[in-house]
Enzyme design. Structure first.
Site, mmCIF file in Angstrom:
data_model
loop_
_atom_site.group_PDB
_atom_site.id
_atom_site.type_symbol
_atom_site.label_atom_id
_atom_site.label_comp_id
_atom_site.label_asym_id
_atom_site.label_seq_id
_atom_site.Cartn_x
_atom_site.Cartn_y
_atom_site.Cartn_z
ATOM 1 N N ALA A 1 31.978 42.226 106.207
ATOM 2 C CA ALA A 1 33.100 43.081 105.815
ATOM 3 C C ALA A 1 33.594 42.802 104.400
ATOM 4 O O ALA A 1 33.999 43.727 103.683
ATOM 5 C CB ALA A 1 34.249 42.917 106.806
ATOM 6 N N ASP B 1 24.466 46.027 116.927
ATOM 7 C CA ASP B 1 25.370 45.471 117.923
ATOM 8 C C ASP B 1 24.587 44.824 119.062
ATOM 9 O O ASP B 1 23.550 44.204 118.825
ATOM 10 C CB ASP B 1 26.286 46.582 118.448
ATOM 11 C CG ASP B 1 27.687 46.088 118.726
ATOM 12 O OD1 ASP B 1 27.874 45.383 119.733
ATOM 13 O OD2 ASP B 1 28.607 46.415 117.947
ATOM 14 N N SER C 1 36.521 45.794 116.439
ATOM 15 C CA SER C 1 35.190 46.292 116.772
ATOM 16 C C SER C 1 35.202 47.783 117.058
ATOM 17 O O SER C 1 34.195 48.469 116.864
ATOM 18 C CB SER C 1 34.646 45.561 118.008
ATOM 19 O OG SER C 1 34.253 44.247 117.700
ATOM 20 N N ASN D 1 39.043 39.666 114.322
ATOM 21 C CA ASN D 1 40.169 39.614 115.256
ATOM 22 C C ASN D 1 40.922 38.282 115.242
ATOM 23 O O ASN D 1 41.489 37.875 116.255
ATOM 24 C CB ASN D 1 39.670 39.888 116.680
ATOM 25 C CG ASN D 1 39.042 41.254 116.820
ATOM 26 O OD1 ASN D 1 39.457 42.214 116.174
ATOM 27 N ND2 ASN D 1 38.024 41.362 117.651
ATOM 28 N N TYR E 1 31.967 41.757 101.767
ATOM 29 C CA TYR E 1 31.051 41.986 100.646
ATOM 30 C C TYR E 1 31.466 43.227 99.859
ATOM 31 O O TYR E 1 31.904 44.224 100.447
ATOM 32 C CB TYR E 1 29.615 42.162 101.146
ATOM 33 C CG TYR E 1 28.948 40.875 101.568
ATOM 34 C CD1 TYR E 1 28.947 39.749 100.740
ATOM 35 C CD2 TYR E 1 28.281 40.796 102.787
ATOM 36 C CE1 TYR E 1 28.333 38.582 101.137
ATOM 37 C CE2 TYR E 1 27.656 39.629 103.195
ATOM 38 C CZ TYR E 1 27.685 38.525 102.359
ATOM 39 O OH TYR E 1 27.078 37.358 102.737
ATOM 40 N N HIS F 1 29.187 46.121 124.695
ATOM 41 C CA HIS F 1 29.932 46.230 123.442
ATOM 42 C C HIS F 1 29.380 47.330 122.544
ATOM 43 O O HIS F 1 30.119 48.186 122.041
ATOM 44 C CB HIS F 1 29.898 44.872 122.730
ATOM 45 C CG HIS F 1 30.804 44.759 121.549
ATOM 46 N ND1 HIS F 1 30.425 45.160 120.279
ATOM 47 C CD2 HIS F 1 32.079 44.296 121.431
ATOM 48 C CE1 HIS F 1 31.421 44.937 119.438
ATOM 49 N NE2 HIS F 1 32.436 44.406 120.104
#
Length: 379
Positions: A203, A35, A255, A190, A205, A95
């Site tokens: 995501a 991140d 997230s 999002n 894969y 984040h």
């Protein structure tokens, strides 16, 4: 430093912690957070972060920039280094610190917020910032660093802006992680409000557990990306978590749904160290709270149920399956054959009705005649 949020966040109110943590709180499980870095100053994270295993994959900020000044202060305090190769504990954006808190924040007096796996260890890997400096290449490098540092779970609350081929370096890195028996959890994205169904990476894969966002009603949050790659959903609205320096804040997005699931994965790995990554993912999907009997493109196999995932675990499952009602065939009233002619029962009912009506009429006529005869005989 932000103030602490005292109450128990709604996403944690639905959990019975005595059941969730009756066997483990995630001790010994290493979770890589790829991140914007993870702040190790926040009191709820200082004992959770393994600084020695972390890394900073971004180039050094330009001299004089606000980010450079922030990292310089961190370096002076011994809490980070100001160029690539640092320990990943500088988080100017905040984040990554929120993501890490949802996974492994330690309990603290004065707040009801705590991570789902409060004894797990966080490996901080900084590969992005508020300018979007991270690339597919740096994400691939981050995954390989997580493998090298013996992560058992990897959380990626980011996605690429364009489709990537199956033979891309990022795809290869994901396959390397799966081959090393690491659970890879990623946010679905999002862009749900755009009404465009699109795959996001990593995501989408194969083998990655893609997580959508749900609201307080266990329905898909409007912003949550949809698609056939979505595995499960998790709370992603009004999510409380840790921020740099101390305290908590509230934020929204897939997230913060992904680390909720990563925390559950850490608990399962701690309780069942022999289960494969595929079995851990299947357990989360199989025990999710479903809106339909199978899966859909909005919340996947359902909204994750941490307590059930940790208690309905007598044996591992290798893949999620539809509910029994679906596999056994339709359950509801059986269809009735269409009758084009009157049935025997209908005919008997009709005749009986006619007989009763005729009998009633005859009785009335007889009674009327009797009354007339009686009246005529009177003087």
């Amino acid at each position: 430093m932000k103030k602490q949020i005292q109450g128990r966040p709604w996403a944690l109110q639905r959990l019975v912690f005595d059941q969730l943590w009756q066997d483990t709180k995630g001790k010994g499980v290493r979770v890589a957070v790829i991140d914007t870095g993870v702040d190790a100053v926040n009191p709820q994270l200082k004992d959770a972060v393994d600084r020695g295993a972390g890394t900073d994959l971004l180039p050094a900020p330009k001299k004089g920039s606000a980010e450079a000044e922030e990292e310089a202060r961190a370096a002076a305090d011994g809490k980070g280094r100001s160029k690539g190769g640092g320990d990943g504990t500088t988080d100017v954006v905040g984040h990554g610190t929120k993501v890490a808190g949802i996974i492994a924040a330690r309990p603290r007096a004065g707040t009801g917020f705590v991570g789902l796996a409060p004894e797990a260890t966080i490996i901080p890997i900084r590969q992005n910032d508020d300018k979007g400096s991270g690339t597919a290449a740096s994400m691939a490098a981050a995954i390989r660093h997580a493998i090298k540092k013996h992560a058992r779970v990897i959380n990626i609350s980011q996605d690429t802006t364009k489709p990537l081929r199956a033979d891309s370096d990022l795809a290869l890195a994901v396959r390397e992680a799966l081959k090393e028996d690491i659970v890879v959890v990623a946010s679905a994205g999002n862009d749900g409000l755009s009404a465009q169904v699109k795959e996001t990476y990593p995501a989408a894969y194969p083998g990655v557990l893609a997580v959508a966002a749900s609201d307080r009603n266990d329905e898909r949050a409007p912003f949550s990306q949809t698609g056939d790659f979505v595995g499960v959903a998790a709370p992603g609205v009004d999510m409380v978590s840790t921020v740099p320096k101390g305290g908590q804040c509230v934020d929204n997005g897939t997230s913060f749904s992904a680390p909720y699931v990563a925390g559950v994965a850490a608990l399962i790995r701690a309780k069942h160290p022999r289960w494969t990554q595929a079995q851990v993912v299947a357990q989360i999907e199989q025990t999710a709270e479903r809106a339909v009997n199978g899966r859909d493109d909005f919340i996947g196999w359902g909204v994750v149920d941490p307590v059930r995932a940790l208690n309905d675990d007598e044996h591992p499952v290798n893949a999620p399956t539809p509910d029994r009602a679906v596999s056994d065939g339709p359950v509801g009233p059986e269809p009735v054959a269409l009758q084009l002619r009157e049935t025997r029962q209908e005919r008997m009912t009709r005749i009986s009705t006619y007989v009763l009506a005729a009998t009633g009429l005859l009785v009335a006529v007889i009674a009327g005649v009797s009354i007339m005869v009686r009246d005529r005989r009177r003087p």
